[in-house]
Design an enzyme around this catalytic site. Sequence first.
Site, PDB file in Angstrom:
ATOM      1  N   ARG A  77     -54.684 -70.210  13.450  1.00  0.00           N
ATOM      2  CA  ARG A  77     -54.944 -68.834  13.498  1.00  0.00           C
ATOM      3  C   ARG A  77     -55.603 -68.175  14.549  1.00  0.00           C
ATOM      4  O   ARG A  77     -55.965 -67.156  14.959  1.00  0.00           O
ATOM      5  CB  ARG A  77     -56.100 -68.472  12.047  1.00  0.00           C
ATOM      6  N   TYR A 130     -45.937 -41.992  13.694  1.00  0.00           N
ATOM      7  CA  TYR A 130     -45.546 -43.097  12.293  1.00  0.00           C
ATOM      8  C   TYR A 130     -46.554 -42.442  11.265  1.00  0.00           C
ATOM      9  O   TYR A 130     -47.441 -42.644  11.239  1.00  0.00           O
ATOM     10  CB  TYR A 130     -45.652 -44.296  12.767  1.00  0.00           C
ATOM     11  N   ASP A 203     -49.156 -45.688  21.003  1.00  0.00           N
ATOM     12  CA  ASP A 203     -48.007 -46.368  20.232  1.00  0.00           C
ATOM     13  C   ASP A 203     -46.904 -46.072  21.030  1.00  0.00           C
ATOM     14  O   ASP A 203     -46.214 -45.013  21.075  1.00  0.00           O
ATOM     15  CB  ASP A 203     -48.004 -45.891  18.905  1.00  0.00           C
ATOM     16  N   LYS A 228     -38.827 -53.549  16.569  1.00  0.00           N
ATOM     17  CA  LYS A 228     -37.755 -52.619  17.222  1.00  0.00           C
ATOM     18  C   LYS A 228     -37.028 -53.125  18.561  1.00  0.00           C
ATOM     19  O   LYS A 228     -36.500 -54.241  18.523  1.00  0.00           O
ATOM     20  CB  LYS A 228     -38.192 -51.184  17.478  1.00  0.00           C
TER      21      LYS A 228
HETATM   22  C1  LIG Z   1     -41.871 -49.223  12.981  1.00  0.00           C
HETATM   23  C2  LIG Z   1     -42.889 -48.728  13.596  1.00  0.00           C
HETATM   24  C3  LIG Z   1     -44.333 -48.862  13.397  1.00  0.00           C
HETATM   25  C4  LIG Z   1     -44.587 -50.122  12.197  1.00  0.00           C
HETATM   26  O1  LIG Z   1     -44.078 -51.254  12.778  1.00  0.00           O
HETATM   27  P1  LIG Z   1     -43.806 -52.634  11.678  1.00  0.00           P
HETATM   28  O2  LIG Z   1     -43.437 -53.376  12.628  1.00  0.00           O
HETATM   29  O3  LIG Z   1     -42.549 -51.962  10.897  1.00  0.00           O
HETATM   30  O4  LIG Z   1     -44.921 -52.876  11.000  1.00  0.00           O
HETATM   31  C5  LIG Z   1     -45.360 -48.404  14.203  1.00  0.00           C
HETATM   32  N1  LIG Z   1     -45.199 -47.400  15.073  1.00  0.00           N
HETATM   33  C6  LIG Z   1     -43.881 -46.912  15.407  1.00  0.00           C
HETATM   34  C7  LIG Z   1     -43.675 -46.054  16.273  1.00  0.00           C
HETATM   35  C8  LIG Z   1     -42.900 -47.623  14.588  1.00  0.00           C
HETATM   36  O5  LIG Z   1     -41.532 -47.476  14.904  1.00  0.00           O
END
Ligand SMILES: *Cc1c(COP(=O)(O)O)cnc(C)c1O
Length: 417
Positions: A77, A130, A203, A228
């Site tokens: 962890r 998001y 983000d 992504k």
């Molecule tokens: C997909 C996404 C998230 C969340 O990510 P996960 O890996 O699905 O938990 C957060 N911010 C943006 C802009 C995203 O496209």
Amino acid sequence: MLDLTRTYLPETAALPTGPSTRAVHGPVDGRAPHAHHALITPIVQTATYTFRDTADLRQFMEAKLWGQATDREEYGRYGNPTVRAVEKRIAALENGGGALIFPSGMTAVTNVILAILPTGSHVIYTDDCYRKTRQFCNTTLRRLGIETTQVAMGDYDALEQAIRPHTRLVISESPTNPYLRVVDLERLVSIVKPHRRIKTIIDATFATPINQNPLDFGVDLVIHSATKYLSGHNDILAGVVVGEAGLLHALRQSQGVMGGILDPHAAYLLERGLKTLALRVRQQNQTAQAVAEFLETHPKVARVWYPGLPSHPDYETAVHQMRGFGGVVSFEIAPVPGEEPLHSASRFIDAMTIPLIAPSLGGVESLIEQPALMSFYELSTEERLTIGIKDNLVRFAIGIEDAADILADLAQALAQV
Ligand SMILES: *Cc1c(COP(=O)(O)O)cnc(C)c1O
């Protein structure tokens, strides 16, 4: 003469390296081999790590106590060599002092926010973001006694006016989902920085480190859903936060308590995906630009949202701070007489043959969706409109298929609308 059959690495880390070199090698720090002289980072599939004897254990604990660097791990962890190798690579790509990997984008978002905000503090976030991040802010955080203020994307006066004495965090996305709004990072930082206790988080999932490096503009922390583009193959979930080393150290302590860590096998897949990040993103940028330009002149498309088009509200900002505009294009299907806009857009999506219908983006496969039916299904048309989600909106996340095939597919599907 260069021998093009071999790789020329700079001799020292001080030599500048480009994004592809960093994506393939991470920080170039000499040619220290991995265990067994393996070329590839080994998947260290272990839950814990052993000590030779009590003296070995004591030496490690003393070093830890005094904050000295050690070259070993203690327990799964608190760290894993495969995960750490990926963290270094992403930190190098984002020009950060360090990076911390999480098992999903949302664990990165929620853990970082919880680690930073004390009860009684205040957080500001922008509206086009998001949905789950927004939900976390206005449900979980409020329940914990943290005040939240949502400000409209692009309204910098509202942002400035929202700042209170107990504000500790400003969170935004850039580019945003689904309208690809781009935050003017210089302006954001110039508003927030005079308030020394406020941290800024961007983000940057949609941008990737290939197209934009928010830390270079003075942003404190960058978050990516590595599910992504970073992993890029629609096969794992992961998240990452990048920032300056001191802040990352504090977040790492918090991660050890909260317990959200990535499995080493998924970390290996993320590292493997990262090696082609620059290649994939450049192709996705190029195809997306061609798609956006094609759609903008098409009579069956009412409006295109892509920051690489001069018609986008944030075009100037995007050109100033980004090297490419990303692989997502959003657009509105033009009204069809006698038909609900929701249905016209659905008919168009069903007529497409290459992109698959799925949430997510950033992988090698093109994905297409109608936000009204994917992320906002339970809301009525009117409720969706109050948060800016139109029924005729299509989000097209472009993969690495041939641009000509994607353009031909769009043309035939639009002809059927
Ligand atoms: C997909 C996404 C998230 C969340 O990510 P996960 O890996 O699905 O938990 C957060 N911010 C943006 C802009 C995203 O496209």
